[in-house]
Design an enzyme around this catalytic site. Structure first.
Site, PDB file in Angstrom:
ATOM      1  N   ALA A 375      18.300  -3.710  -4.644  1.00  0.00           N
ATOM      2  CA  ALA A 375      17.368  -4.826  -4.579  1.00  0.00           C
ATOM      3  C   ALA A 375      16.046  -4.396  -3.963  1.00  0.00           C
ATOM      4  O   ALA A 375      14.975  -4.841  -4.364  1.00  0.00           O
ATOM      5  CB  ALA A 375      17.989  -5.957  -3.765  1.00  0.00           C
ATOM      6  N   GLU A 379      11.214  -0.204  -8.109  1.00  0.00           N
ATOM      7  CA  GLU A 379      11.276   0.773  -9.190  1.00  0.00           C
ATOM      8  C   GLU A 379       9.950   0.931  -9.929  1.00  0.00           C
ATOM      9  O   GLU A 379       9.615   1.994 -10.418  1.00  0.00           O
ATOM     10  CB  GLU A 379      12.365   0.372 -10.192  1.00  0.00           C
ATOM     11  CG  GLU A 379      13.775   0.643  -9.728  1.00  0.00           C
ATOM     12  CD  GLU A 379      14.312  -0.492  -8.885  1.00  0.00           C
ATOM     13  OE1 GLU A 379      13.544  -1.422  -8.574  1.00  0.00           O
ATOM     14  OE2 GLU A 379      15.512  -0.454  -8.518  1.00  0.00           O
ATOM     15  N   ASP A 421     -31.994   8.845  -8.316  1.00  0.00           N
ATOM     16  CA  ASP A 421     -33.046   9.776  -8.628  1.00  0.00           C
ATOM     17  C   ASP A 421     -34.078   8.998  -9.439  1.00  0.00           C
ATOM     18  O   ASP A 421     -33.737   8.420 -10.451  1.00  0.00           O
ATOM     19  CB  ASP A 421     -32.416  10.869  -9.493  1.00  0.00           C
ATOM     20  CG  ASP A 421     -33.287  12.068  -9.615  1.00  0.00           C
ATOM     21  OD1 ASP A 421     -34.229  12.163  -8.812  1.00  0.00           O
ATOM     22  OD2 ASP A 421     -33.029  12.884 -10.497  1.00  0.00           O
TER      23      ASP A 421
END
Lengths: 970, 374
Positions: A375, A379, A421
Site C-alpha cells: 500500500a 509505484e 544581450d
C-alpha cells in the site's frame, strides 16, 4: 593482409549491413574498428559484432558519401596495422607531463608539425590507434542497462521481496500477481524511459561539436570526436577544448578553467617556459585541458591526449559514469521515494509487533504486513517524473526550445534574473542608417543634393562589402547599411566602383579609429571613414552648396554638436571625409569634410512587451551592452527595464577590476551594464550569482561562451547565434523569437509544477492507503484489505492519473507568479500539512465505508469490496482537485479542462470497477459483488473527499473575500 | 575690540570630494549646453576605481554622464593606468516628472558676504588657502613640483584684530607624493614654489613667527585612500569659516535650484554693497519660504562697518534687486553660461571656490550694481 568485406543490405534510413568474416571472434579488434568507424566523417553510428562478423553502419544522407565497403576495408586495414591498444593505453595515461616539456620536445614526441599539422592518412592511423575523442558519458546507454535499471529501485525491490514472502507463505497467486506487476511496471518503465533516454541523449549529445584544427596545411573544422594526438588545435574565443594540448603559440590567450578548478575568472596561458611536472591541473599555463573553454585571445596547441586519456577524464573531473547527468528533481524524487519506503517499513514493523502481541498467527501477520508495505510504496513515482521530463523536453523542442542540459528545465522555474544581450536579443542586429548629415547640415533640414551625393559616393567606395554580398550574414552590419543608404540616394554602386577602383586600403586597427581607401580612375582620391572626432581633426576644408571652403572653428563645433546629438539617440555615428590625390600612412591631413552618417540597430518589435512579461513573471531583467551609457540609458528607458523606477546603469569597460563583492552588491539593483565587452559578461554573471540570484544569460557571439556556460541557464538565440555559442548554451531558442523565450520559462515552470502536483497526489493517496490499512489492521483481525487489492488500487489509481496531472499544459497564470524560491523543497512543509489533511479525508471516507460494511457483513469479501470501491474511486475523484497546489486557485468550472487527466481518470475508474464484473479478477482480489445499498454507500464515500475539498475551497475563498475587501460588506 | 584666529582650507582639483563636485557640475554643464532646461540634480560619490553618479532630471538626458565623469577624473590628474583601466561608473538615472517645479518647494536661507580685505573681496584665510592650492596645482602641472600628487590640501590660520587680518599664524599642507619625498624637502620646495608666489601681492604675508607644516602621505593619495562625496566641501566653496553659510551643496544643481543660486544672488548683493562704499564688510542673508517666489526677508549685517544703517542697505537691496529664482537665473544668464563659454562654466567653480573668482568672472562677481546702490 586485406580482409574480405562484403555488402549485405541497406535500409531506407541509411543503415548499411556488411559482413567481414575476418572479424569473427576478434572482440578487441571489433571494438577498435567500431571506435574508428564511429569517428569517421559521414558515419553517425557504427556497430561491429564479433559473434557474427558483421558491421552495421548508420550513414548520413545518401549523396556524396563514401562506398561503405571501401570505408570499412580501409578502416579495418588501419586498425589492424595499428595493433592492439589495450597495453599501450595505461602507459600513455601516465605519460610524460607535456606541460613540463618545451614546445619542440612535445612536437617531436607527438611527431607533429606546427605549421602543417598532421596529414589525413596519419590522422586516420592515429584515430585507429587511440580511438575517437569521446568520453564514456557521450555514448548512449545500452538497452540492457536500461532494463536492469528498472529493477534496481527500492520500491520494485520491495515488491519483489513481497512476492518472495507470498511464495513462502503459500500465496502463489499473490506472488504471481505481484511479480507480473513488477514485470509490467518494468516493461512500462523501460518503454517510456528508454524513449525518454534516447530523446534526452539526442538533445544533450555534444560529441558532434566542431573544433578548429590545422591538418595537411589547411585550417578546418572537424567534429571533436575526430581529434587525435598530434593534431594542431586552433584556440579561438568560444572554442571548447575537448582534448589535452600543449600550447605552441598564444596571443593574449585566456582560458576558462572553472569546470576543472573552480577558478572563477579566465586564466592566462603562455607557451614559453615549462611548468614543474608536479604542478596541479590549475597551474599549468603551458597546457590546455579538455573540458575548458577559450574565453579570449588566440593560440595554437598540439594535442597530447584525447578521450579518456585526458587529465580531466583521468582524475574523473569530467564524469566517467555512463549515465546521463540526472535532473535535480529526479534525485529529489528518489529520496522522497526512499523516505516513503522507510515510513511503510516502520508501519509494517509496528503492525508486526502489535500482531505478535495479540498472538496472531505468524502467517497472518506476514500477509497483512506485506499488504501494508505494498500500500505504501508509490509505484508510479519514478515513471511519472522521467516521462514528464522527457515529454516536457519534446514538447519544448516542438516549440523551438532546445534543452541541452538536464537541470535546465527546473532551473527555468526558479530563474530570478535574466541577463539580456542587447545586440541580437533586444535589437534586430541589423544596422540601419538613421540619418545622414552632409556638410554642415543640421538634422531635420532638407538635404542639399550635391553634397549628399558626395557623401553617398564616399559611403559606397569606402566599403568592404560587395553589392552581391549585401544579404550575407557574415558581412559587417554597418557596411551593409552604408551600401543600402548609398543605393537609396540613387547611386549605382557597381558603376561608382568601376569608375574609381580601389587601389589600396589603410585598415582600421586598435588605436586608429578610421579607415582610408585609395581610389584610382580619372580623379585619384582618398576617402576616409571613421570616428567623427578623429576624422574631423584631419579636415581642413568643408564642402557646402557653394563648394569647398576652409573649415572654421565654429563649423567644427557645429559638427561635433550634431554628432553628440546623434550619439545621444542610441546611434552609432561615422564621419566621412576625402581629399584629392593618394595619401597613405598613419595620419591624414588636409581632408575635406563630407558629413556624418548615423546608424541604429532598431529595437525588435515586441521587445518592450517581452520585458514587461518577464518582469510580470517576477524576473529581473538586466541588459548588457557595449554601447556607451547614454545610448544604453535611452534603450533601457524605451524598454522600461527599470519597471518605472530609477534606472541604474553600471558603465565599465573593466568590470574584472572591480571588487567581486562590491560588484555583486551593485549588480543586485542594476538594470544596465554598458560599455561591457563580451569577456566581462562572465564577471556580471558571477557577480549576480554570488549575490544569490539564479541567473540566465542570452548570447549569440563566440565571446559569450564563458558567460553562457557559467550562467544557471545559458540561452543561445538560435537563428542568429554562432555555433560555438549554441554548443555551450543549455537552452537554444531556435526560432530566435523573444516570445519563445517567455514560452521556455513558462514551460520550465510548468514541467516542475506538474511533477510536483503528480507527486503530491501520489504521496497523498499512498498515505491514505497506509492510514486505512493501519486502522483496519489494528481494529481487528481479518479486516485488512488483501495485498492484491492494494496493488490493484496503486496501479490503476496511481500511475495513469499521476501522468495525467503531469502532462497538463502550464497554468494560464504561470507567468504571473514569482519564481520558485531558491532551495525550496519539492514539497514545502505547508503543502505537506494540506496533503496530510487530504489523505486523512480520503482514509476517513473509505473507513466509513469499511465500518458500514463491518456492521452489515462483518469482516469478509463484501466489506473489503466496499472499502476497495471507496478507496480506489475516492482517490480517482480526488485527482481532479489536485490540479492546483493552492486550492484557492482551483476553478470548479475548469475541473475537466485537462483532457489527458479526464481520460486517465475515466480509464482508471473503469479499471477500478472492472473486478466487479470479472469473476476471476474478483477472486484474485478477494472481494465479493455488492448489493445496491452497499454500492451506494461505497460510492458516496468515494465522492465525499473531492466534494469536501471543493466545499472547503468555497469557504476559504469566502473568508478571503471578506478579509480582502472589508469595504464591500459595509 | 574683537581679536581671534580663523582657519580656512582649500583642496586641490584632485581631492576626491572636489572630484565629485566637479563631476556633478560637469554633468550640469553638459546638460545645460545640450539644451536641457527641465530640472537637474547630479550627485556623485567615488572610491577606488568606482564612481557613483546619481542624476535626476526632468527629461531624458542627451549626454553621456559616464563619459563626463571619466573625463573630469582624467583631467584632474588621474588619467588611469597605461593599460587603459578606467573607473567603473555606476549610474542612477531617474526622470521624475515633478522636478521642474522644485524651486517652489525649497526653504532656503542663503548668505552672501564681501569685504575689502583682499583684492577679490573675500575673507583673507579662504582667499589665501585657495591661492596656495591653485599655486600647488599650477606648479604640479608645470612640473616644478613633480613629486606632489593631484590630491593636495592647504590650511591657513590667520590672526584677526578688530575683524582685520593682521598676521599669518600658520600654514599646513597635506598631500600625496608620487616619488619619495621627506617632509623637510617638501616644505622647502613648497615655500619656494608656492608660498612665495601666493603671498607676493597679499595684504598679509608670512612673518618669522608663521609656522609652516607639510604632511606628505606616501603614495598618490586621492581616491585610493579616501572616498569623495559631492557637497562635502561647502565651507571651502563659500567663505571658509569666516561667515555663516547654509549647508546644502552648491555643485550638481541646475539654475532651477534656489538653494544654489540664492547664494550667488546674495554674494552679488554683498559685493556691490561693499564696492559702493556702503560698508567695509557686509553679510547678506536671503530667506526663502515655501510657496513664495521672492525671499520673505532680505537681511544684512555690516558688523558695524557701514556708513548707513543696515536697515537702509537691506531696503535698497530689496528695491533694486529682484531676488526671485527665475529672475536671478535670468539676470545672470545662468542657464546659458555653459553653452556660451564653450561647454564649461559650473565645473570650473567646483574648484578654488565659487566666490572671489576673478579668473572666471562669473556674473555674481560683477560690480554692476554698485553705482545704483551708492
Amino acid at each position: 593482409m586485406t580482409d574480405r568485406v562484403a555488402f549485405v543490405h541497406e535500409t531506407a534510413g541509411g543503415r548499411v549491413r556488411l559482413s567481414a568474416p575476418g572479424l569473427r571472434g576478434q572482440k578487441d579488434l571489433c571494438a577498435r574498428l567500431a571506435q574508428h568507424l564511429q569517428s569517421t566523417p559521414g558515419v553517425t553510428r557504427a556497430e561491429v559484432r564479433s559473434v557474427t562478423g558483421s558491421v552495421i553502419l548508420h550513414l548520413h544522407d545518401a549523396d556524396g558519401r563514401a562506398n561503405p565497403v571501401a570505408l570499412v576495408t580501409t578502416a579495418l586495414a588501419l586498425v589492424r596495422r595499428a595493433g592492439p591498444t589495450a597495453e599501450t593505453a595505461p602507459a600513455k595515461a601516465q605519460g610524460p607531463a607535456w606541460y613540463a616539456q618545451d614546445v619542440d620536445t612535445t612536437l617531436r614526441a607527438m611527431a607533429s608539425d606546427a605549421t602543417a599539422g598532421l596529414s589525413q592518412t596519419e590522422v586516420a592511423a592515429r584515430l585507429a590507434q587511440h580511438g575517437a575523442n569521446v568520453l564514456p558519458q557521450d555514448q548512449p546507454e545500452s538497452h540492457f542497462r536500461l532494463l536492469v535499471k528498472q529493477f534496481e529501485s527500492l520500491p520494485v525491490a520491495m515488491l519483489g521481496g513481497s512476492a518472495a514472502v507470498s511464495l513462502l507463505t503459500g500465496g502463489v497467486a499473490d506472488a504471481a500477481a505481484t511479480l507480473s506487476v513488477v514485470v509490467l511496471n518494468a516493461a512500462f518503465g523501460y518503454a517510456t524511459e528508454g524513449q525518454a533516454e534516447v530523446a534526452i541523449h539526442k538533445l544533450m549529445d555534444s560529441s558532434a561539436q566542431q573544433v578548429p584544427v590545422r591538418r595537411a596545411g589547411r585550417d578546418m573544422m572537424i567534429p571533436s570526436a575526430g581529434l587525435v594526438p598530434g593534431d594542431i588545435l586552433l584556440a579561438r574565443p568560444g572554442v571548447q577544448i575537448t582534448a589535452d594540448a600543449r600550447l605552441i603559440a598564444a596571443e593574449k590567450l585566456k582560458i576558462d578553467e572553472s569546470t576543472l578548478t573552480g577558478e572563477t575568472f579566465p586564466v592566462s596561458k603562455i607557451p614559453d617556459g615549462v611548468v614543474a611536472a608536479e604542478a596541479p591541473i590549475g597551474e599549468r599555463p603551458t597546457m590546455l585541458h579538455a573540458g575548458t573553454l577559450v574565453s579570449e585571445g588566440r593560440g595554437t596547441a598540439v594535442v597530447t591526449a584525447t578521450g579518456r586519456d585526458t587529465a580531466a577524464a583521468q582524475i574523473a573531473l569530467l564524469s566517467q559514469s555512463a549515465e546521463r547527468p540526472r535532473a535535480p528533481v529526479e534525485e529529489e524524487l528518489e529520496q522522497l521515494g526512499d523516505r516513503l519506503v522507510a515510513v511503510s517499513l516502520a508501519a509494517c514493523s509496528a503492525f508486526f509487533t502489535v500482531g505478535w502481541l495479540r498472538g496472531m498467527p505468524f502467517r497472518e501477520i506476514l500477509k497483512d504486513a506485506l499488504a501494508l508495505a505494498v500500500a505504501a510504496v508509490p509505484e508510479g513515482l519514478p515513471v511519472v517524473a522521467t516521462t514528464t521530463l522527457s515529454l516536457g523536453l519534446k514538447r519544448m523542442e516542438r516549440k523551438n526550445i532546445l534543452i541541452r542540459r538536464m537541470d535546465t528545465v527546473e532551473t527555468l522555474g526558479k530563474l530570478q534574473v535574466l541577463c539580456l544581450d542587447k545586440t541580437g536579443t533586444l535589437t534586430r542586429n541589423r544596422m540601419q542608417v538613421m540619418a545622414a548629415l552632409s556638410g554642415l547640415e543640421a538634422e531635420g533640414a532638407a538635404a542639399a543634393p550635391p553634397v549628399l551625393r558626395h557623401l553617398a559616393g564616399a559611403a559606397a567606395l569606402n566599403n568592404d562589402v560587395a553589392p552581391a554580398d549585401m544579404a550575407a550574414r557574415g558581412a559587417s552590419q554597418t557596411e551593409v547599411a552604408l551600401l543600402h543608404f548609398a543605393q537609396d540616394t540613387g547611386l549605382d554602386i557597381e558603376q561608382a566602383r568601376a569608375v574609381a577602383p580601389r587601389l589600396a586600403t589603410v585598415e582600421r586597427v586598435p588605436g586608429r579609429t578610421w579607415m582610408a581607401t585609395l581610389h584610382g580612375g580619372d580623379r585619384p582620391r582618398t576617402i576616409v571613414k571613421g570616428a567623427p572626432e578623429a576624422v574631423l581633426d584631419m579636415c581642413r576644408t568643408i564642402t557646402d552648396e557653394t563648394g569647398a571652403r576652409p573649415l572654421a572653428k565654429a563649423d567644427r563645433a557645429r559638427i561635433l554638436a550634431a554628432n553628440d546629438r546623434l550619439a545621444s539617440r542610441q546611434a552609432r555615428v561615422l564621419g566621412f571625409a576625402m581629399r584629392d590625390g593618394l595619401v597613405e600612412g598613419d595620419t591624414m591631413d588636409g581632408l575635406t569634410w563630407l558629413g556624418l552618417v548615423a546608424f541604429v540597430d532598431p529595437i525588435r518589435d515586441g521587445a518592450k512587451d517581452f520585458v514587461k512579461r518577464i518582469q510580470h513573471a517576477g524576473l529581473r531583467t538586466v541588459m548588457i551592452t557595449g554601447d556607451q551609457s547614454a545610448t544604453a540609458a535611452a534603450v533601457a528607458h524605451e524598454l522600461d527595464l527599470s519597471d518605472g523606477g530609477p534606472l541604474r546603469i553600471v558603465d565599465s569597460p573593466e568590470l574584472t577590476g572591480l571588487d567581486p563583492v562590491l560588484l555583486g552588491g551593485v549588480a543586485r539593483s542594476t538594470h544596465v551594464f554598458s560599455r561591457v565587452s563580451a569577456q566581462h559578461k562572465l564577471a556580471i554573471v558571477r557577480a549576480l550569482q554570488q549575490d544569490g540570484s539564479v541567473v540566465a544569460m542570452t548570447g549569440d557571439g563566440v565571446n559569450d561562451g564563458p558567460a553562457l556556460k557559467a550562467a544557471d541557464v545559458g540561452i543561445a538565440m538560435g537563428a542568429s547565434g554562432s555555433d560555438l555559442a549554441r554548443d555551450v548554451a543549455s537552452l537554444v531558442i531556435r526560432d530566435d523569437q523573444l516570445n519563445t523565450l517567455v514560452e521556455a520559462i513558462a514551460q520550465g515552470r510548468g514541467v516542475y509544477r506538474n511533477i510536483r502536483r503528480a507527486l503530491e497526489f501520489l504521496v497523498t493517496t499512498n498515505l491514505s492507503e497506509i492510514v486505512v490499512g493501519m486502522v483496519e489492521a489494528l481494529h481487528g483481525p481479518g479486516e485488512l484489505e488483501t495485498p492484491m487489492e492494494l496493488l490493484w488500487i496503486n496501479l490503476v489509481s496511481d500511475v495513469l492519473p499521476g501522468l495525467g496531472l503531469a502532462l497538463a499544459d502550464p497554468d494560464h497564470d504561470v507567468m504571473e507568479r514569482p519564481p520558485r524560491a531558491r532551495g525550496q523543497q519539492i514539497i514545502p512543509p505547508e503543502d505537506f500539512r494540506r496533503m496530510a489533511g487530504d489523505s486523512a479525508l480520503i482514509a476517513g471516507a473509505s473507513l466509513f465505508s469499511h465500518f458500514s460494511g463491518i456492521i452489515r457483513y462483518g469482516p469478509g469479501p463484501e466489506t473489503r469490496a466496499m472499502t476497495f470501491l471507496s478507496l480506489s474511486l475516492g482517490q480517482l475523484f480526488y485527482t481532479l482537485t489536485c490540479q492546483r497546489s493552492d486550492i484557492r486557485k482551483l476553478r470548479p468550472d475548469r475541473l475537466f479542462e485537462n483532457r489527458k487527466l479526464d481520460a486517465a481518470v475515466l480509464a482508471s475508474s473503469g479499471m477500478a470497477v472492472l473486478p466487479f464484473f470479472v469473476p476471476g479478477l474478483r477472486r484474485l482480489l478477494g472481494i465479493a459483488p455488492l448489493g445496491p445499498a452497499s454500492a451506494l454507500i461505497a460510492l458516496g464515500s468515494a465522492v465525499a473527499p473531492a466534494a469536501v475539498v471543493l466545499a472547503r475551497r468555497g469557504v476559504i475563498l469566502e473568508f478571503d473575500t471578506v478579509e480582502g475587501h472589508p469595504c464591500e460588506t459595509s | 575690540m574683537r581679536n581671534f584666529v580663523i582657519t580656512s582650507e582649500s583642496v586641490s582639483a584632485g581631492h576626491p570630494d572636489k572630484l565629485c563636485d566637479q563631476v556633478s557640475d560637469a554633468v550640469v554643464d553638459a546638460c545645460l549646453a545640450s539644451g536641457h532646461r527641465t530640472g537637474l540634480i547630479a550627485e556623485c560619490a567615488l572610491a577606488t576605481g568606482v564612481v557613483f553618479l546619481s542624476v535626476r532630471a526632468g527629461a531624458e538626458l542627451r549626454i553621456d554622464p559616464a563619459h563626463v565623469a571619466r573625463e573630469v577624473i582624467a583631467a584632474a590628474g588621474y588619467p588611469g593606468d597605461p593599460e587603459g583601466q578606467e573607473p567603473t561608473v555606476i549610474l542612477d538615472l531617474s526622470y521624475p516628472a515633478a522636478l521642474g517645479s522644485l524651486r517652489a518647494d525649497q526653504m532656503v536661507t542663503a548668505f552672501g558676504y564681501a569685504c575689502g580685505e583682499t583684492q577679490d573681496y573675500m575673507p583673507y584665510p579662504i582667499w589665501a588657502a585657495h591661492r596656495l592650492v591653485r599655486e600647488i596645482d599650477t606648479a604640479r602641472q608645470e612640473g616644478r613640483l613633480d613629486w606632489i600628487s593631484a590630491d593636495a590640501q592647504a590650511q591657513v590660520a590667520a590672526r584677526f584684530a578688530d575683524r582685520h587680518a593682521t598676521a599669518l599664524e600658520a600654514v599646513a599642507f597635506r598631500f600625496g607624493t608620487t616619488t619619495e619625498t621627506s617632509d623637510d624637502q617638501a616644505i622647502e620646495a613648497l615655500l619656494a614654489e608656492v608660498v612665495a608666489r601666493t603671498f607676493a601681492d597679499a595684504p598679509v604675508g608670512p612673518s618669522d613667527s608663521t609656522r609652516f607644516v607639510a604632511i606628505g602621505d606616501e603614495g598618490p593619495a586621492g581616491p585610493l585612500i579616501h572616498s569623495g562625496l559631492t557637497g562635502r566641501k561647502s565651507a571651502d566653496d563659500a567663505y571658509g569659516a569666516f561667515v555663516r553659510r547654509a549647508g546644502p551643496s552648491l555643485s550638481g544643481k541646475d539654475p532651477s535650484r534656489i538653494d544654489r543660486i540664492a547664494n550667488y544672488a546674495a554674494r552679488h548683493a554683498a559685493l556691490n554693497v561693499q564696492a559702493a562704499g556702503l560698508a567695509q564688510e557686509i553679510e547678506v542673508q536671503l530667506s526663502y519660504v515655501i510657496g513664495d517666489a521672492a525671499p520673505v526677508s532680505v537681511e544684512v549685517d555690516s558688523f558695524g562697518s557701514a556708513t548707513v544703517p543696515d536697515s537702509v542697505i537691506s531696503a535698497r537691496l530689496r528695491d533694486l534687486i529682484d531676488f526671485r529664482a527665475e529672475a536671478i537665473a535670468e539676470r545672470m544668464g545662468l542657464w546659458d553660461l555653459p553653452a556660451a563659454r564653450g561647454g564649461r562654466f559650473y565645473r570650473d567653480l567646483a574648484v578654488y571656490g565659487h566666490f572671489g573668482r576673478s579668473d572666471i568672472a562669473p556674473p555674481w562677481e560683477a560690480l554692476d550694481l554698485a553705482g545704483k546702490l551708492a
